[in-house]
Design a protein around this motif. Structure first.
Motif, short mmCIF file in Angstrom:
data_model
loop_
_atom_site.label_atom_id
_atom_site.label_comp_id
_atom_site.label_asym_id
_atom_site.label_seq_id
_atom_site.Cartn_x
_atom_site.Cartn_y
_atom_site.Cartn_z
N ARG A 1 35.97 -0.32 41.70
CA ARG A 1 37.20 -0.27 40.90
C ARG A 1 37.45 1.28 40.28
N VAL A 2 36.53 2.01 40.09
CA VAL A 2 36.58 3.44 39.52
C VAL A 2 37.25 4.15 40.44
N GLU A 3 36.75 4.10 42.10
CA GLU A 3 37.23 4.55 43.15
C GLU A 3 38.83 4.50 43.19
N HIS A 4 39.42 3.41 42.85
CA HIS A 4 40.74 2.82 42.88
C HIS A 4 41.40 3.34 41.79
N GLY A 5 41.03 4.18 40.90
CA GLY A 5 41.72 4.85 39.79
C GLY A 5 41.49 4.15 38.43
N GLU A 6 40.67 2.89 38.41
CA GLU A 6 40.40 2.58 37.05
C GLU A 6 39.27 2.99 36.20
N GLU A 7 39.64 2.87 34.81
CA GLU A 7 38.64 3.51 34.13
C GLU A 7 37.94 2.09 33.45
N ILE A 8 36.39 2.14 33.30
CA ILE A 8 35.76 1.33 32.89
C ILE A 8 34.90 1.66 31.48
N VAL A 9 34.83 1.01 30.57
CA VAL A 9 34.11 1.17 29.25
C VAL A 9 32.91 0.34 29.41
N ILE A 10 31.66 1.07 29.07
CA ILE A 10 30.47 0.24 29.06
C ILE A 10 30.11 0.03 27.44
N SER A 11 29.65 -1.04 26.97
CA SER A 11 29.59 -1.24 25.48
C SER A 11 28.25 -1.73 25.27
N ARG A 12 27.47 -1.49 24.22
CA ARG A 12 26.30 -2.10 23.73
C ARG A 12 26.54 -2.69 22.58
N ALA A 13 26.37 -4.00 22.35
CA ALA A 13 26.49 -5.03 21.11
C ALA A 13 27.93 -4.79 20.63
N GLY A 14 28.86 -4.97 21.75
CA GLY A 14 30.11 -4.78 21.25
C GLY A 14 30.86 -3.56 21.10
N THR A 15 30.04 -2.46 21.03
CA THR A 15 30.29 -0.97 20.51
C THR A 15 30.23 -0.10 21.86
N PRO A 16 31.50 0.52 22.10
CA PRO A 16 31.88 1.29 23.21
C PRO A 16 30.77 2.39 23.25
N VAL A 17 29.90 2.84 24.30
CA VAL A 17 29.14 3.82 24.14
C VAL A 17 29.22 4.70 25.41
N ALA A 18 30.07 4.20 26.43
CA ALA A 18 30.34 5.15 27.86
C ALA A 18 31.86 4.65 28.46
N LYS A 19 32.37 5.67 29.21
CA LYS A 19 33.53 5.66 29.98
C LYS A 19 33.20 5.91 31.52
N VAL A 20 33.35 5.19 32.29
CA VAL A 20 33.21 5.52 33.80
C VAL A 20 34.56 5.79 34.45
N ILE A 21 34.91 6.90 34.70
CA ILE A 21 36.16 7.30 35.14
C ILE A 21 36.22 7.90 36.48
N PRO A 22 37.32 8.01 37.33
CA PRO A 22 37.32 8.47 38.62
C PRO A 22 37.16 10.19 38.48
N LEU A 23 36.48 10.60 39.48
CA LEU A 23 36.63 12.11 39.38
C LEU A 23 37.51 12.59 40.28
N ASN A 24 38.18 13.61 40.27
CA ASN A 24 39.18 14.32 40.81
C ASN A 24 38.81 15.22 41.76
N ARG A 25 38.72 15.04 43.08
CA ARG A 25 38.54 15.95 44.13
C ARG A 25 39.33 17.21 43.87
N LYS A 26 38.54 18.35 43.88
CA LYS A 26 39.42 19.56 44.13
C LYS A 26 39.55 20.23 45.50
N VAL A 27 38.97 19.66 46.32
CA VAL A 27 39.38 20.44 47.81
C VAL A 27 39.26 18.92 48.79
N HIS A 28 40.49 18.87 49.39
CA HIS A 28 40.60 17.72 50.12
C HIS A 28 40.62 18.30 51.68
#
Length: 85
Positions: free
Chosen positions: A24-51
């Protein structure tokens, strides 16, 4: 994703569904990871600088002269990098 809110997973579900989350992240989505209902991390797509289009993508675009490896050229390059007297 159709809304502005990021999808949210608890840590257990994130471990269980890591491959799906990465997809899902590879397709542009951002995902939040939570512990006990509190957000602790966000997984985001990396923008490649060189194609690059693959190996040999500069074929036919670079020109190497006959003297590309001559002592004079090597000396000039060494001077440019501060490696020669």
């Amino acid at each position: 994703m159709t809304s502005d809110a990021a999808a949210q997973f608890n840590i257990h579900d994130a471990k269980t569904n890591l491959s799906r989350i990465i997809d899902r992240v590879e397709h542009g989505e951002e995902i939040v990871i939570s512990r006990a209902g509190t957000p602790v991390a966000k997984v985001i797509p990396l923008n490649r600088k060189v194609h690059r289009s693959g190996r040999g993508s500069l074929r036919g675009k670079l020109l190497a002269t006959e003297d590309w490896d001559s002592p004079e050229v090597n000396e000039t390059i060494a001077l440019d990098f501060g490696l020669a007297q």
